[in-house]
Design a protein around this motif. Structure first.
Motif, mmCIF file in Angstrom:
data_model
loop_
_atom_site.group_PDB
_atom_site.id
_atom_site.type_symbol
_atom_site.label_atom_id
_atom_site.label_comp_id
_atom_site.label_asym_id
_atom_site.label_seq_id
_atom_site.Cartn_x
_atom_site.Cartn_y
_atom_site.Cartn_z
ATOM 1 N N GLY A 70 0.777 -1.227 0.000
ATOM 2 C CA GLY A 70 0.000 0.000 0.000
ATOM 3 C C GLY A 70 0.811 1.280 0.000
ATOM 4 O O GLY A 70 0.252 2.367 0.043
ATOM 5 N N VAL A 71 2.118 1.193 -0.051
ATOM 6 C CA VAL A 71 2.988 2.369 -0.039
ATOM 7 C C VAL A 71 3.764 2.403 -1.356
ATOM 8 O O VAL A 71 4.330 1.399 -1.778
ATOM 9 N N GLY A 72 3.796 3.559 -1.995
ATOM 10 C CA GLY A 72 4.545 3.716 -3.232
ATOM 11 C C GLY A 72 6.038 3.763 -2.970
ATOM 12 O O GLY A 72 6.497 4.508 -2.108
ATOM 13 N N LYS A 114 7.712 11.642 -19.054
ATOM 14 C CA LYS A 114 7.833 11.428 -17.610
ATOM 15 C C LYS A 114 6.441 11.174 -17.052
ATOM 16 O O LYS A 114 5.509 11.921 -17.330
ATOM 17 N N LEU A 115 6.284 10.121 -16.258
ATOM 18 C CA LEU A 115 4.974 9.745 -15.721
ATOM 19 C C LEU A 115 4.856 10.097 -14.236
ATOM 20 O O LEU A 115 4.382 9.295 -13.442
ATOM 21 N N GLY A 159 0.324 10.572 -7.826
ATOM 22 C CA GLY A 159 -0.907 11.041 -7.192
ATOM 23 C C GLY A 159 -2.094 10.128 -7.410
ATOM 24 O O GLY A 159 -3.177 10.385 -6.890
ATOM 25 N N LYS A 160 -1.932 9.055 -8.183
ATOM 26 C CA LYS A 160 -3.025 8.136 -8.485
ATOM 27 C C LYS A 160 -3.004 6.945 -7.540
ATOM 28 O O LYS A 160 -1.959 6.542 -7.051
ATOM 29 N N VAL A 161 -4.196 6.369 -7.311
ATOM 30 C CA VAL A 161 -4.330 5.229 -6.407
ATOM 31 C C VAL A 161 -5.139 4.137 -7.101
ATOM 32 O O VAL A 161 -6.077 4.436 -7.845
ATOM 33 N N GLY A 162 -4.779 2.885 -6.884
ATOM 34 C CA GLY A 162 -5.554 1.749 -7.394
ATOM 35 C C GLY A 162 -5.475 1.605 -8.902
ATOM 36 O O GLY A 162 -4.413 1.706 -9.502
#
Length: 118
Positions: free
Chosen positions: A66-68, A95-96, A101-104
C-alpha cells in the motif's frame, strides 16, 4: 578527455536499452551483504528516464504493501544483472510523475498491443 572516454566505453552495456517509459520491468539487482552476494528483483513501472551518457538512469515505481516505492537505477551499473520487460506500456508522456498522485486502478498504464509481423 580521451582517457575518460576510453574508460566509459568499457563500462557501457550494449544490450541495456530494451525498454521505454511506461513499461513494466523486472530489474535483477546484485546486493552485497558482507561476504555474500545475492540477486534481488525489483518489479515496477518505469516512470522516467534520464539520458546523460554513461550516467544514464531510470526510475522504477511499485506499490509495496500500500505504499509507493520508487528506486533510481543507473543503467550501466555493474550491479544490474539484467533487465526483463514484463509488459509494454502505451503512454503519451516522457515522464509519468502524475502516477504518484493516483491510487488503485487509476495508477495503471494501458498495455501496448502490437500487430504480429507476417
Amino acid at each position: 578527455m580521451g582517457l575518460i572516454k576510453a574508460i566509459e566505453a568499457k563500462q557501457i552495456k550494449k544490450d541495456a536499452e530494451n525498454f521505454s517509459v511506461g513499461d513494466t520491468i523486472k530489474v535483477y539487482f546484485k546486493i552485497v551483504e558482507g561476504t555474500t552476494e545475492r540477486i534481488q528483483v525489483f518489479e515496477g513501472i518505469v516512470i522516467a528516464k534520464n539520458n546523460t551518457g554513461i550516467g544514464r538512469s531510470f526510475v522504477v515505481r511499485k506499490i509495496s504493501y500500500g505504499v509507493g516505492v520508487e528506486r533510481i537505477f543507473p543503467l550501466h551499473s555493474p550491479r544490474i544483472d539484467k533487465i526483463e520487460v514484463v509488459r509494454k506500456g502505451r503512454v503519451r508522456r516522457a515522464k509519468l510523475y502524475y502516477i504518484r498522485g493516483k491510487v488503485g486502478k487509476a495508477a495503471k498504464v494501458k498495455e501496448l498491443i502490437r500487430k504480429k509481423a507476417n
